[in-house]
Write a protein that holds these residues in place. Sequence first.
Motif, PDB file in Angstrom:
ATOM      1  N   LYS A 196       0.843  -1.203   0.000  1.00  0.00           N
ATOM      2  CA  LYS A 196       0.000   0.000   0.000  1.00  0.00           C
ATOM      3  C   LYS A 196       0.876   1.249   0.000  1.00  0.00           C
ATOM      4  O   LYS A 196       0.628   2.194  -0.754  1.00  0.00           O
ATOM      5  CB  LYS A 196      -0.932   0.007   1.211  1.00  0.00           C
ATOM      6  CG  LYS A 196      -2.144  -0.861   1.057  1.00  0.00           C
ATOM      7  CD  LYS A 196      -3.046  -0.721   2.274  1.00  0.00           C
ATOM      8  CE  LYS A 196      -4.279  -1.583   2.147  1.00  0.00           C
ATOM      9  NZ  LYS A 196      -5.146  -1.477   3.344  1.00  0.00           N
ATOM     10  N   HIS A 197       1.899   1.244   0.856  1.00  0.00           N
ATOM     11  CA  HIS A 197       2.819   2.381   0.882  1.00  0.00           C
ATOM     12  C   HIS A 197       3.498   2.547  -0.481  1.00  0.00           C
ATOM     13  O   HIS A 197       3.652   3.666  -0.972  1.00  0.00           O
ATOM     14  CB  HIS A 197       3.899   2.190   1.948  1.00  0.00           C
ATOM     15  CG  HIS A 197       3.417   2.367   3.348  1.00  0.00           C
ATOM     16  ND1 HIS A 197       2.727   3.466   3.778  1.00  0.00           N
ATOM     17  CD2 HIS A 197       3.552   1.575   4.443  1.00  0.00           C
ATOM     18  CE1 HIS A 197       2.444   3.356   5.058  1.00  0.00           C
ATOM     19  NE2 HIS A 197       2.932   2.206   5.487  1.00  0.00           N
TER      20      HIS A 197
ATOM     21  N   LEU B 225       3.006   5.894  -2.755  1.00  0.00           N
ATOM     22  CA  LEU B 225       4.147   6.756  -3.069  1.00  0.00           C
ATOM     23  C   LEU B 225       4.119   7.220  -4.521  1.00  0.00           C
ATOM     24  O   LEU B 225       4.605   8.298  -4.845  1.00  0.00           O
ATOM     25  CB  LEU B 225       5.470   6.024  -2.807  1.00  0.00           C
ATOM     26  CG  LEU B 225       5.993   6.068  -1.392  1.00  0.00           C
ATOM     27  CD1 LEU B 225       7.169   5.120  -1.235  1.00  0.00           C
ATOM     28  CD2 LEU B 225       6.390   7.473  -0.993  1.00  0.00           C
ATOM     29  N   LEU B 226       3.553   6.412  -5.387  1.00  0.00           N
ATOM     30  CA  LEU B 226       3.443   6.785  -6.797  1.00  0.00           C
ATOM     31  C   LEU B 226       2.453   7.931  -6.997  1.00  0.00           C
ATOM     32  O   LEU B 226       2.571   8.697  -7.945  1.00  0.00           O
ATOM     33  CB  LEU B 226       3.015   5.585  -7.642  1.00  0.00           C
ATOM     34  CG  LEU B 226       3.967   4.402  -7.661  1.00  0.00           C
ATOM     35  CD1 LEU B 226       3.335   3.222  -8.367  1.00  0.00           C
ATOM     36  CD2 LEU B 226       5.282   4.779  -8.302  1.00  0.00           C
TER      37      LEU B 226
ATOM     38  N   GLU C 154       2.926  10.253   1.763  1.00  0.00           N
ATOM     39  CA  GLU C 154       3.144   8.843   2.077  1.00  0.00           C
ATOM     40  C   GLU C 154       4.435   8.619   2.846  1.00  0.00           C
ATOM     41  O   GLU C 154       4.523   7.717   3.665  1.00  0.00           O
ATOM     42  CB  GLU C 154       3.125   8.008   0.795  1.00  0.00           C
ATOM     43  CG  GLU C 154       2.933   6.549   1.045  1.00  0.00           C
ATOM     44  CD  GLU C 154       1.657   6.235   1.820  1.00  0.00           C
ATOM     45  OE1 GLU C 154       1.675   5.274   2.621  1.00  0.00           O
ATOM     46  OE2 GLU C 154       0.641   6.920   1.650  1.00  0.00           O
ATOM     47  N   TRP C 155       5.472   9.429   2.596  1.00  0.00           N
ATOM     48  CA  TRP C 155       6.708   9.287   3.372  1.00  0.00           C
ATOM     49  C   TRP C 155       6.433   9.533   4.852  1.00  0.00           C
ATOM     50  O   TRP C 155       6.991   8.855   5.708  1.00  0.00           O
ATOM     51  CB  TRP C 155       7.781  10.244   2.873  1.00  0.00           C
ATOM     52  CG  TRP C 155       8.491   9.789   1.644  1.00  0.00           C
ATOM     53  CD1 TRP C 155       8.605  10.460   0.470  1.00  0.00           C
ATOM     54  CD2 TRP C 155       9.215   8.561   1.458  1.00  0.00           C
ATOM     55  NE1 TRP C 155       9.330   9.725  -0.434  1.00  0.00           N
ATOM     56  CE2 TRP C 155       9.725   8.559   0.153  1.00  0.00           C
ATOM     57  CE3 TRP C 155       9.467   7.462   2.272  1.00  0.00           C
ATOM     58  CZ2 TRP C 155      10.480   7.508  -0.362  1.00  0.00           C
ATOM     59  CZ3 TRP C 155      10.225   6.413   1.759  1.00  0.00           C
ATOM     60  CH2 TRP C 155      10.724   6.439   0.464  1.00  0.00           C
ATOM     61  N   ILE C 156       5.569  10.482   5.148  1.00  0.00           N
ATOM     62  CA  ILE C 156       5.222  10.747   6.544  1.00  0.00           C
ATOM     63  C   ILE C 156       4.494   9.541   7.136  1.00  0.00           C
ATOM     64  O   ILE C 156       4.724   9.160   8.283  1.00  0.00           O
ATOM     65  CB  ILE C 156       4.399  12.037   6.650  1.00  0.00           C
ATOM     66  CG1 ILE C 156       5.282  13.226   6.243  1.00  0.00           C
ATOM     67  CG2 ILE C 156       3.840  12.239   8.043  1.00  0.00           C
ATOM     68  CD1 ILE C 156       4.557  14.514   5.987  1.00  0.00           C
TER      69      ILE C 156
ATOM     70  N   PHE D 283      11.899   1.844  -1.214  1.00  0.00           N
ATOM     71  CA  PHE D 283      10.616   2.347  -1.703  1.00  0.00           C
ATOM     72  C   PHE D 283      10.783   3.218  -2.948  1.00  0.00           C
ATOM     73  O   PHE D 283       9.920   3.221  -3.822  1.00  0.00           O
ATOM     74  CB  PHE D 283       9.885   3.125  -0.608  1.00  0.00           C
ATOM     75  CG  PHE D 283       9.185   2.259   0.384  1.00  0.00           C
ATOM     76  CD1 PHE D 283       8.085   1.497   0.024  1.00  0.00           C
ATOM     77  CD2 PHE D 283       9.612   2.197   1.705  1.00  0.00           C
ATOM     78  CE1 PHE D 283       7.420   0.694   0.938  1.00  0.00           C
ATOM     79  CE2 PHE D 283       8.958   1.403   2.628  1.00  0.00           C
ATOM     80  CZ  PHE D 283       7.862   0.652   2.247  1.00  0.00           C
ATOM     81  N   SER D 284      11.879   3.942  -3.030  1.00  0.00           N
ATOM     82  CA  SER D 284      12.099   4.814  -4.188  1.00  0.00           C
ATOM     83  C   SER D 284      12.353   4.036  -5.470  1.00  0.00           C
ATOM     84  O   SER D 284      12.079   4.535  -6.555  1.00  0.00           O
ATOM     85  CB  SER D 284      13.286   5.753  -3.929  1.00  0.00           C
ATOM     86  OG  SER D 284      13.016   6.602  -2.861  1.00  0.00           O
ATOM     87  N   TYR D 285      12.883   2.842  -5.379  1.00  0.00           N
ATOM     88  CA  TYR D 285      13.200   2.051  -6.571  1.00  0.00           C
ATOM     89  C   TYR D 285      11.967   1.467  -7.253  1.00  0.00           C
ATOM     90  O   TYR D 285      12.065   0.955  -8.363  1.00  0.00           O
ATOM     91  CB  TYR D 285      14.138   0.899  -6.192  1.00  0.00           C
ATOM     92  CG  TYR D 285      15.593   1.187  -6.389  1.00  0.00           C
ATOM     93  CD1 TYR D 285      16.173   2.325  -5.862  1.00  0.00           C
ATOM     94  CD2 TYR D 285      16.401   0.315  -7.093  1.00  0.00           C
ATOM     95  CE1 TYR D 285      17.511   2.577  -6.017  1.00  0.00           C
ATOM     96  CE2 TYR D 285      17.750   0.563  -7.255  1.00  0.00           C
ATOM     97  CZ  TYR D 285      18.297   1.694  -6.716  1.00  0.00           C
ATOM     98  OH  TYR D 285      19.622   1.943  -6.883  1.00  0.00           O
ATOM     99  N   THR D 286      10.817   1.521  -6.614  1.00  0.00           N
ATOM    100  CA  THR D 286       9.627   0.865  -7.145  1.00  0.00           C
ATOM    101  C   THR D 286       9.281   1.273  -8.582  1.00  0.00           C
ATOM    102  O   THR D 286       9.055   0.401  -9.421  1.00  0.00           O
ATOM    103  CB  THR D 286       8.431   1.092  -6.211  1.00  0.00           C
ATOM    104  OG1 THR D 286       8.782   0.620  -4.915  1.00  0.00           O
ATOM    105  CG2 THR D 286       7.208   0.360  -6.693  1.00  0.00           C
ATOM    106  N   PRO D 287       9.207   2.572  -8.923  1.00  0.00           N
ATOM    107  CA  PRO D 287       8.903   2.905 -10.320  1.00  0.00           C
ATOM    108  C   PRO D 287       9.938   2.345 -11.297  1.00  0.00           C
ATOM    109  O   PRO D 287       9.578   1.914 -12.396  1.00  0.00           O
ATOM    110  CB  PRO D 287       8.910   4.439 -10.343  1.00  0.00           C
ATOM    111  CG  PRO D 287       8.663   4.843  -8.950  1.00  0.00           C
ATOM    112  CD  PRO D 287       9.293   3.782  -8.100  1.00  0.00           C
TER     113      PRO D 287
END
Length: 191
Positions: free
Chosen positions: A8-9, A13-14, A20-22, A113-117
């Motif tokens: 979900k996070h 984030l997208l 979402e970071w918070i 989390f940043s690598y997802t896209p």
Amino acid sequence: MTILATYKHTFRLLISPEKEWISILDHVNTKSSKLLFVLIIPLAFIMSACNFIGFMVFENNPADHVDMFLFSSITTFFLSIASIYISSFVIRPFAVLPTKMERFERAFILVAFSYTPGFIFNSIAFLFPTINYLTIFGLFSFYILYKGITPILNVPARRRSGYFTFILIGLLSIYAILGALFLGMANFLGF
């Protein structure tokens, strides 16, 4: 953080990275090993499988190059995981936190989390090589990373742009080195 909460996070984030970071900070006690097994390894496996399937489907004579396709898929899997760990070590010194372990854990959360896209769009591009230009949307990863520097690494907002510049230079250097390693290994093995 449960598996469902992790994904979900990831997808939130997208849509709205700053908010979402918070929300992710509420689960900041998540260990890097859990995030590795819940998020990174499955996404890296999907990307590697798409790499292999895309080659097998769209190559003219796939039977002639199966060993190259396997090499590419396996190397993609391991180098993507290695790049996340190396990136976390590069980002760790920029965190404004008391202990080295806490700095690494937060850096790992930020990078994972940043690598997802990047994982998503590279998977699509591997699966359908005719639309490989979609990998450009993987650059959204850098925007997500930028928005996460202040809340996750505890960096003051006024220093975020400067920190991001140094982090970006470090990350691009890592990607260049890993890309050269991949090409060198492929050349050495005769692919």
